[in-house]
Each structure stands twice: as structure tokens, then as C-alpha cells.
Write an enzyme that holds these catalytic residues in place. Structure first.
Site, PDB file in Angstrom:
ATOM      1  CE1 TYR A  53      -3.380  -2.613   0.015  1.00 33.96           C
ATOM      2  CE2 TYR A  53      -3.953  -2.025   2.269  1.00 33.96           C
ATOM      3  CZ  TYR A  53      -4.184  -2.763   1.137  1.00 33.96           C
ATOM      4  OH  TYR A  53      -5.231  -3.661   1.112  1.00 33.96           O
ATOM      5  N   GLY A 216     -17.870   2.941  -3.953  1.00 35.04           N
ATOM      6  CA  GLY A 216     -18.728   4.119  -3.818  1.00 35.04           C
ATOM      7  C   GLY A 216     -20.075   4.002  -4.503  1.00 35.04           C
ATOM      8  CG  LEU A 218     -23.446  -0.828  -3.281  1.00 41.87           C
ATOM      9  CD1 LEU A 218     -22.941  -2.120  -2.658  1.00 41.87           C
ATOM     10  CD2 LEU A 218     -24.920  -0.968  -3.686  1.00 41.87           C
TER      11      LEU A 218
END
Length: 330
Positions: A53, A216, A218
Site C-alpha cells: 500500500y 462508492g 453503494l
């Protein structure tokens, strides 16, 4: 805060897992530290990250941000169930990725340095390694456990039969094996219900869904589009998903409005209601997004609402009338 055991282990984790993938690329270190402080303030003890990450190969930027936060003291490390992952390449040289015994050892040591801790609570395989035998993987993980560098192991993005392979190999070595599986799971992506979720339940593996709001879509994407507030739903991929599923999303947002609940909260509440799900991974970019995730814990969906959601977002495979996967056999 609600706490549950992670899989068949004795480890207690919060029902929301704080995902940190945005720390660094989208969220500044200062704001990331503020979000982690808020998580602890609300009782969230389960944090998830990965060595890759940060979007800069080999740098481990997100792990460094978390390590700097731990270094601030105040029992931050002791109050956190820390989960990180390995598999992705951290460099261009051979053996800097995947799950060889060599990379497992090196990747763990490097994560420990960046995270500024001497142990990892949950060490997860970010993907299955089809080239490395399970005996090698479990032996390397056992060495780390004996050295006190990791406590538990988990997987991510495994198929159901990969979970079976892993657990049967662990059983033959008389070790605990996997206690968790991170899977792509939300109302719009329900494939894990076919094999992964049943296998996880059978083996006592806790399921930790990632992308619980489908990037995004939902979380009120159509409403935000009308209001011009924008979000990640403006990306090319999300825009295509929005158009493809516009009718279902319109129905979903209307159902949420009728409930008087925010769509993001309903999407998370649906996941929390699924048998076998331990804690959805919520990766907020802002404090406001994090507050919305916390409110989902107080939302209980009635059976009629769950049925309506199933009708809007049916599983993408034929309903056999009985629980998967046995119903597909004879």
C-alpha cells in the site's frame, strides 16, 4: 462497539475493520493519524494494511504512516489488532514477491521495521501462490510464529478450494492454519456466496469483506451525481458500473430513502447481517466517511428489507433452492 471472535480463534476484533489503503496516496499522514485516533476513540481495534500500500513500489508508505502513529505511544500498538499482508512484488529482483520461504521471511522483517513493532497479530497472504507448495508456506509461517513475529495467519482473494488446500495442509502439520479470509464482497458482487463463504464457515475462517460499497456505487452515487458532490464513483470504471446497474442502484437508493438511512450505512449493515462475515473493511479518506461507517453498526435491517435487497441485487448465479455449494452437486 461490538466485538466478535475472528474465525475459530480466541482473538476478539471489532465488527468494523479500519482499512488503510488510502493512507498516503489519498489521505495525508496527519489526517491518517487523526482517523486512527478516532477509530480507537470508538472502540475499533482491528486495523488492516499491506506492504504494497502507498502506490510507490517497495516503499511501504502506508505501513510507515501506521508505524509513526504507533511510535506516538499511548498504548496505541497494544490496543490494536494489527493485520498486514504480503505477496505483491516490493522490487524488481527475483524473490521480492509471492510466498516463497525466502520472501515470507524478508517481507515480514521489512514490515516489522516499517510498522515499528516487534510482532504482527494477523499476517495475511494477499493472494494465493500457485508456484509454492503449502508445506513450504506453512513451515515458513511456523518459523515466524515460533520467533514471536506473527501470531495468526490469514488469506485474501482465495477461491473456496484454495481455502480447503490451505487448511488440509495445515491440519497435516497439526497447526492452526488460516483464521481469516479477505474477499471482495458486497451487494453488487456476491460470487463468494457460491464456494468461498460456505468453505470459510465450514473451516471456521472469518470473512473480512473488502470494497464493501463497490467503490462508492453503494454509497449514494446517483444522489451525489445529481448534487454534483462527486466521489470515486466519477472514475471511468465506476461510471461504467453505474450505467450498467443504474436501475438497481436507483431502486436501492429509493429503498434507503424510504428507510430514512444513508445508502452507505445500509450497504455495510447488509454485510454485517451475512452469516460468516466478521468485519467489513472500511477505508475512509475523510473523517466524515468514517463517521458514516460507524453509524452502520447501529442499523439493524428487518427481514423484509433484506429480501428487498436480495431482489434488487440477486446473486449472479442460478438459485438452486438450497444452500450452496452442495445444492449444485448430486
Amino acid at each position: 462497539m461490538q466485538y466478535v471472535r475472528l474465525g475459530r480463534s480466541g482473538l476478539s476484533v471489532s465488527r468494523i475493520c479500519l482499512g488503510t489503503m488510502n493512507f498516503g496516496p489519498e489521505t495525508s499522514e496527519q489526517d491518517s493519524h487523526r482517523i486512527m485516533d478516532t477509530a480507537h476513540d470508538h472502540g475499533i481495534n482491528f486495523f488492516d494494511t499491506a506492504n504494497v500500500y502507498g502506490r510507490q513500489k517497495g516503499e511501504g508508505i502506508t505501513e510507515r504512516i501506521i508505524g509513526n502513529w504507533f511510535a506516538g505511544g499511548a498504548n496505541r500498538r497494544e490496543r490494536t489488532v494489527l493485520a498486514t499482508k504480503l505477496y505483491g512484488a516490493m522490487g524488481d529482483w527475483p524473490n521480492e514477491g509471492k510466498l516463497s520461504a525466502l520472501n515470507i521471511r524478508r517481507a515480514c522483517d521489512e514490515s516489522l521495521k516499517r510498522l515499528r513493532t516487534d510482532y504482527i497479530d494477523l499476517y495475511q497472504m494477499h493472494h494465493v501462490d500457485r508456484d509454492t507448495p503449502w508445506d513450504e508456506i506453512w513451515e515458513a509461517m511456523d518459523v515466524l510464529r515460533q520467533q514471536g513475529k506473527i501470531l495468526y495467519t490469514g488469506s485474501s482473494n482465495f477461491a473456496g478450494w484454495h481455502l480447503v488446500q490451505a487448511q488440509e495442509a495445515a491440519r497435516s502439520r497439526h497447526v492452526l492454519g488460516l483464521i481469516s479470509e479477505q474477499s471482495y464482497y458486497n451487494l453488487m458482487n456476491r460470487w463468494i456466496e457460491l464456494e468461498v463463504l460456505p468453505a470459510a464457515r465450514a473451516y471456521g475462517i472469518g470473512v473480512i469483506p473488502w470494497s464493501p460499497l463497490e467503490g462508492g456505487l453503494l454509497s449514494g452515487a446517483l444522489r451525489k451525481q445529481r448534487e454534483g458532490t462527486g466521489s470515486r464513483s466519477g472514475s471511468e470504471r465506476s461510471a461504467a458500473g453505474l450505467e450498467k446497474n443504474r436501475a438497481a442502484i436507483e431502486g436501492y437508493e429509493k429503498l434507503c430513502a424510504d428507510l430514512g438511512a444513508d445508502p452507505a450505512e445500509v450497504g455495510l449493515a447488509w454485510l454485517l447481517a451475512q452469516d460468516g462475515v466478521t468485519a467489513p473493511i472500511v477505508g475512509p479518506r475523510t473523517g466524515e466517511q468514517f463517521d458514516s461507517a460507524l453509524r452502520a453498526l447501529d442499523l439493524t435491517l428487518e427481514e423484509s428489507t433484506l429480501t428487498a435487497l436480495d431482489e434488487l441485487f440477486p446473486a449472479p448465479f442460478p438459485n438452486p433452492g438450497k444452500p450452496a455449494p452442495e445444492a449444485y452437486a448430486w
